[in-house]
Design an enzyme around this catalytic site. Structure first.
Site, PDB file in Angstrom:
ATOM      1  N   GLU A  47      47.762  37.835  52.351  1.00 49.18           N
ATOM      2  CA  GLU A  47      49.074  38.353  52.726  1.00 49.18           C
ATOM      3  C   GLU A  47      48.954  39.753  53.306  1.00 49.18           C
ATOM      4  O   GLU A  47      48.169  40.571  52.829  1.00 49.18           O
ATOM      5  CB  GLU A  47      49.997  38.375  51.500  1.00 49.18           C
ATOM      6  CG  GLU A  47      50.266  36.979  50.962  1.00 49.18           C
ATOM      7  CD  GLU A  47      51.195  36.977  49.776  1.00 49.18           C
ATOM      8  OE1 GLU A  47      51.934  37.972  49.570  1.00 49.18           O
ATOM      9  OE2 GLU A  47      51.188  35.980  49.043  1.00 49.18           O
ATOM     10  N   ASN A  50      44.812  35.540  47.448  1.00 52.60           N
ATOM     11  CA  ASN A  50      44.785  34.589  46.341  1.00 52.60           C
ATOM     12  C   ASN A  50      43.809  33.475  46.695  1.00 52.60           C
ATOM     13  O   ASN A  50      43.890  32.900  47.775  1.00 52.60           O
ATOM     14  CB  ASN A  50      46.170  33.987  46.100  1.00 52.60           C
ATOM     15  CG  ASN A  50      47.170  35.021  45.664  1.00 52.60           C
ATOM     16  OD1 ASN A  50      46.954  35.701  44.680  1.00 52.60           O
ATOM     17  ND2 ASN A  50      48.252  35.154  46.412  1.00 52.60           N
ATOM     18  N   ARG A  88      43.663  30.542  46.055  1.00 57.63           N
ATOM     19  CA  ARG A  88      44.322  29.256  45.839  1.00 57.63           C
ATOM     20  C   ARG A  88      45.430  29.134  46.875  1.00 57.63           C
ATOM     21  O   ARG A  88      45.794  30.101  47.522  1.00 57.63           O
ATOM     22  CB  ARG A  88      44.930  29.197  44.439  1.00 57.63           C
ATOM     23  CG  ARG A  88      45.941  30.307  44.205  1.00 57.63           C
ATOM     24  CD  ARG A  88      46.547  30.260  42.814  1.00 57.63           C
ATOM     25  NE  ARG A  88      47.326  31.451  42.527  1.00 57.63           N
ATOM     26  CZ  ARG A  88      48.500  31.767  43.062  1.00 57.63           C
ATOM     27  NH1 ARG A  88      49.045  30.966  43.948  1.00 57.63           N
ATOM     28  NH2 ARG A  88      49.126  32.872  42.735  1.00 57.63           N
TER      29      ARG A  88
END
Length: 90
Positions: A11, A27, A29
């Site tokens: 992000e 992340n 995932r």
């Protein structure tokens, strides 16, 4: 730079005036919103994640992926008014 290979989420924040971008988080995932990405790139990210976990290479390079349209995901939460706004499930 960190040597991570796999499907995940990176992000960034973008300054709308200068268009400079700033790393926010990564992340390792898929996010719950991954279907939004799948809609506009036409790729199955869960399948890719399993493919990579099996020791295979990514099936495409970044330059092979084109954005096509827009997608929006919405979440609707209900809260119990008389119980201090606790989440309500029916």
């Amino acid at each position: 730079a960190c040597g991570y290979e796999g499907a995940g989420t990176v992000e960034f924040l973008v300054d709308p005036i200068s268009m400079d971008y700033f790393f926010m988080e990564m992340n390792t995932r898929l996010q719950v919103e991954h279907p939004v990405t799948e809609m506009i790139v036409g790729r199955d990210l869960v399948q890719w994640q399993l493919h990579i976990a099996a020791g295979n290479q990514l099936p495409a390079k970044q330059d092979d992926i084109a954005l096509n349209g827009h997608a929006i995901e919405a979440r609707i939460y209900a809260e119990e008014y008389n119980k201090k706004l606790e989440r309500f499930t029916a």
